[in-house]
Design a protein around this motif. Structure first.
Motif, PDB file in Angstrom:
ATOM      1  N   GLY A  94      15.410  71.883  23.514  1.00 51.49           N
ATOM      2  CA  GLY A  94      15.737  72.517  24.774  1.00 51.49           C
ATOM      3  C   GLY A  94      16.220  71.580  25.856  1.00 51.49           C
ATOM      4  O   GLY A  94      16.492  72.022  26.982  1.00 51.49           O
ATOM      5  N   LYS A  95      16.342  70.307  25.534  1.00 43.23           N
ATOM      6  CA  LYS A  95      16.785  69.341  26.539  1.00 43.23           C
ATOM      7  C   LYS A  95      18.054  68.646  26.082  1.00 43.23           C
ATOM      8  O   LYS A  95      18.413  68.670  24.917  1.00 43.23           O
ATOM      9  CB  LYS A  95      15.680  68.329  26.817  1.00 43.23           C
ATOM     10  CG  LYS A  95      14.441  68.939  27.454  1.00 43.23           C
ATOM     11  CD  LYS A  95      13.476  67.872  27.916  1.00 43.23           C
ATOM     12  CE  LYS A  95      12.288  68.492  28.626  1.00 43.23           C
ATOM     13  NZ  LYS A  95      11.327  67.462  29.112  1.00 43.23           N
ATOM     14  N   GLN A  96      18.730  68.010  27.011  1.00 41.90           N
ATOM     15  CA  GLN A  96      19.950  67.303  26.681  1.00 41.90           C
ATOM     16  C   GLN A  96      19.624  65.995  25.974  1.00 41.90           C
ATOM     17  O   GLN A  96      18.502  65.502  26.033  1.00 41.90           O
ATOM     18  CB  GLN A  96      20.748  67.010  27.955  1.00 41.90           C
ATOM     19  CG  GLN A  96      20.090  66.012  28.900  1.00 41.90           C
ATOM     20  CD  GLN A  96      20.916  65.761  30.141  1.00 41.90           C
ATOM     21  OE1 GLN A  96      21.793  66.542  30.506  1.00 41.90           O
ATOM     22  NE2 GLN A  96      20.658  64.655  30.807  1.00 41.90           N
ATOM     23  N   ARG A  97      20.642  65.470  25.309  1.00 46.12           N
ATOM     24  CA  ARG A  97      20.495  64.191  24.639  1.00 46.12           C
ATOM     25  C   ARG A  97      20.605  63.074  25.685  1.00 46.12           C
ATOM     26  O   ARG A  97      21.578  63.009  26.442  1.00 46.12           O
ATOM     27  CB  ARG A  97      21.589  64.039  23.576  1.00 46.12           C
ATOM     28  CG  ARG A  97      21.413  62.878  22.647  1.00 46.12           C
ATOM     29  CD  ARG A  97      22.422  62.929  21.520  1.00 46.12           C
ATOM     30  NE  ARG A  97      22.257  64.123  20.689  1.00 46.12           N
ATOM     31  CZ  ARG A  97      23.007  64.370  19.611  1.00 46.12           C
ATOM     32  NH1 ARG A  97      23.957  63.509  19.252  1.00 46.12           N
ATOM     33  NH2 ARG A  97      22.811  65.463  18.904  1.00 46.12           N
ATOM     34  N   ASP A  98      19.622  62.199  25.707  1.00 43.65           N
ATOM     35  CA  ASP A  98      19.567  61.155  26.725  1.00 43.65           C
ATOM     36  C   ASP A  98      19.754  59.769  26.113  1.00 43.65           C
ATOM     37  O   ASP A  98      19.319  59.499  24.996  1.00 43.65           O
ATOM     38  CB  ASP A  98      18.217  61.170  27.448  1.00 43.65           C
ATOM     39  CG  ASP A  98      18.025  62.405  28.305  1.00 43.65           C
ATOM     40  OD1 ASP A  98      16.881  62.870  28.419  1.00 43.65           O
ATOM     41  OD2 ASP A  98      19.032  62.892  28.864  1.00 43.65           O
ATOM     42  N   LEU A  99      20.348  58.903  26.899  1.00 40.45           N
ATOM     43  CA  LEU A  99      20.534  57.517  26.472  1.00 40.45           C
ATOM     44  C   LEU A  99      19.185  56.813  26.387  1.00 40.45           C
ATOM     45  O   LEU A  99      18.332  56.964  27.272  1.00 40.45           O
ATOM     46  CB  LEU A  99      21.438  56.794  27.465  1.00 40.45           C
ATOM     47  CG  LEU A  99      21.725  55.315  27.214  1.00 40.45           C
ATOM     48  CD1 LEU A  99      23.139  54.967  27.666  1.00 40.45           C
ATOM     49  CD2 LEU A  99      20.734  54.411  27.928  1.00 40.45           C
ATOM     50  N   VAL A 100      19.007  56.035  25.326  1.00 43.46           N
ATOM     51  CA  VAL A 100      17.833  55.177  25.194  1.00 43.46           C
ATOM     52  C   VAL A 100      18.249  53.724  25.435  1.00 43.46           C
ATOM     53  O   VAL A 100      17.679  53.031  26.278  1.00 43.46           O
ATOM     54  CB  VAL A 100      17.191  55.314  23.808  1.00 43.46           C
ATOM     55  CG1 VAL A 100      16.028  54.334  23.656  1.00 43.46           C
ATOM     56  CG2 VAL A 100      16.722  56.745  23.567  1.00 43.46           C
ATOM     57  N   ALA A 101      19.252  53.273  24.680  1.00 45.27           N
ATOM     58  CA  ALA A 101      19.713  51.892  24.811  1.00 45.27           C
ATOM     59  C   ALA A 101      21.094  51.759  24.189  1.00 45.27           C
ATOM     60  O   ALA A 101      21.424  52.470  23.241  1.00 45.27           O
ATOM     61  CB  ALA A 101      18.749  50.924  24.136  1.00 45.27           C
ATOM     62  N   THR A 102      21.890  50.864  24.748  1.00 44.01           N
ATOM     63  CA  THR A 102      23.196  50.553  24.180  1.00 44.01           C
ATOM     64  C   THR A 102      23.378  49.048  24.109  1.00 44.01           C
ATOM     65  O   THR A 102      22.716  48.289  24.827  1.00 44.01           O
ATOM     66  CB  THR A 102      24.340  51.157  24.997  1.00 44.01           C
ATOM     67  OG1 THR A 102      24.297  50.622  26.326  1.00 44.01           O
ATOM     68  CG2 THR A 102      24.259  52.669  25.051  1.00 44.01           C
ATOM     69  N   ILE A 103      24.290  48.628  23.228  1.00 40.50           N
ATOM     70  CA  ILE A 103      24.611  47.210  23.089  1.00 40.50           C
ATOM     71  C   ILE A 103      26.104  47.091  22.816  1.00 40.50           C
ATOM     72  O   ILE A 103      26.650  47.801  21.967  1.00 40.50           O
ATOM     73  CB  ILE A 103      23.767  46.553  21.975  1.00 40.50           C
ATOM     74  CG1 ILE A 103      24.033  45.052  21.909  1.00 40.50           C
ATOM     75  CG2 ILE A 103      23.970  47.238  20.625  1.00 40.50           C
ATOM     76  CD1 ILE A 103      23.014  44.304  21.040  1.00 40.50           C
ATOM     77  N   THR A 104      26.754  46.208  23.536  1.00 39.00           N
ATOM     78  CA  THR A 104      28.193  46.031  23.365  1.00 39.00           C
ATOM     79  C   THR A 104      28.474  45.054  22.230  1.00 39.00           C
ATOM     80  O   THR A 104      27.573  44.409  21.686  1.00 39.00           O
ATOM     81  CB  THR A 104      28.829  45.504  24.651  1.00 39.00           C
ATOM     82  OG1 THR A 104      28.377  44.154  24.865  1.00 39.00           O
ATOM     83  CG2 THR A 104      28.457  46.365  25.852  1.00 39.00           C
ATOM     84  N   SER A 105      29.744  44.902  21.916  1.00 36.11           N
ATOM     85  CA  SER A 105      30.135  43.939  20.885  1.00 36.11           C
ATOM     86  C   SER A 105      29.817  42.518  21.314  1.00 36.11           C
ATOM     87  O   SER A 105      29.679  41.630  20.475  1.00 36.11           O
ATOM     88  CB  SER A 105      31.619  44.081  20.564  1.00 36.11           C
ATOM     89  OG  SER A 105      32.390  43.914  21.739  1.00 36.11           O
ATOM     90  N   GLY A 106      29.676  42.310  22.619  1.00 37.91           N
ATOM     91  CA  GLY A 106      29.299  41.000  23.139  1.00 37.91           C
ATOM     92  C   GLY A 106      27.807  40.864  23.383  1.00 37.91           C
ATOM     93  O   GLY A 106      27.376  39.951  24.088  1.00 37.91           O
ATOM     94  N   ASP A 107      27.026  41.802  22.827  1.00 36.59           N
ATOM     95  CA  ASP A 107      25.560  41.787  22.905  1.00 36.59           C
ATOM     96  C   ASP A 107      25.022  42.031  24.317  1.00 36.59           C
ATOM     97  O   ASP A 107      23.885  41.644  24.627  1.00 36.59           O
ATOM     98  CB  ASP A 107      24.977  40.489  22.348  1.00 36.59           C
ATOM     99  CG  ASP A 107      25.069  40.419  20.834  1.00 36.59           C
ATOM    100  OD1 ASP A 107      25.048  39.298  20.291  1.00 36.59           O
ATOM    101  OD2 ASP A 107      25.190  41.488  20.200  1.00 36.59           O
TER     102      ASP A 107
END
Length: 119
Positions: free
Chosen positions: A41-54
């Motif tokens: 019932g809730k939206q998908r939320d960001l937990v963590a991201t990492i770029t190609s440059g870390d």
């Protein structure tokens, strides 16, 4: 291209889990990778991201407890989750922005893996 996530499960509060997500297929390069989570019932939320440059980015609710990392040789992103809380219970989805061998760029999602934290 496919993303295959693994590592979810049931753990007691205060415990740890490590999620993995491997990308496979006609991959030329992978830009950002990340983890999101969703409860019913809730939206998908960001937990963590990492770029190609870390370069990493975390939701405030997981800072200091979760660590995202990636192994570019294996096209894999990891999420180490420590000091888990019942409110971390959710389906966790991995995400990757991938440039194919045809040089197309798409946003891919894995199927999700359930994480349940008991109190």
């Amino acid at each position: 291209v496919q993303l295959q996530a693994s590592g979810g499960g049931l753990v007691q509060a205060g415990g740890s889990l490590r999620l993995s997500c491997a990308a496979s297929g006609s991959i030329f390069s992978i830009n950002a990778m990340g983890w999101y989570r969703q409860t019913p019932g809730k939206q998908r939320d960001l937990v963590a991201t990492i770029t190609s440059g870390d370069r990493t980015n975390y939701a405030d609710s997981v800072k200091g407890r979760f660590t995202i990392s990636r192994d570019n040789a294996k096209n894999t992103v990891y999420l180490q989750m420590d000091s888990l809380k019942p409110e971390d219970t959710a389906v966790y989805y991995c995400n990757a922005i991938i440039r194919s061998v045809r040089r197309d760029v798409y946003d891919y999602w894995g199927l999700g893996t359930q994480v349940t934290v008991s109190s």
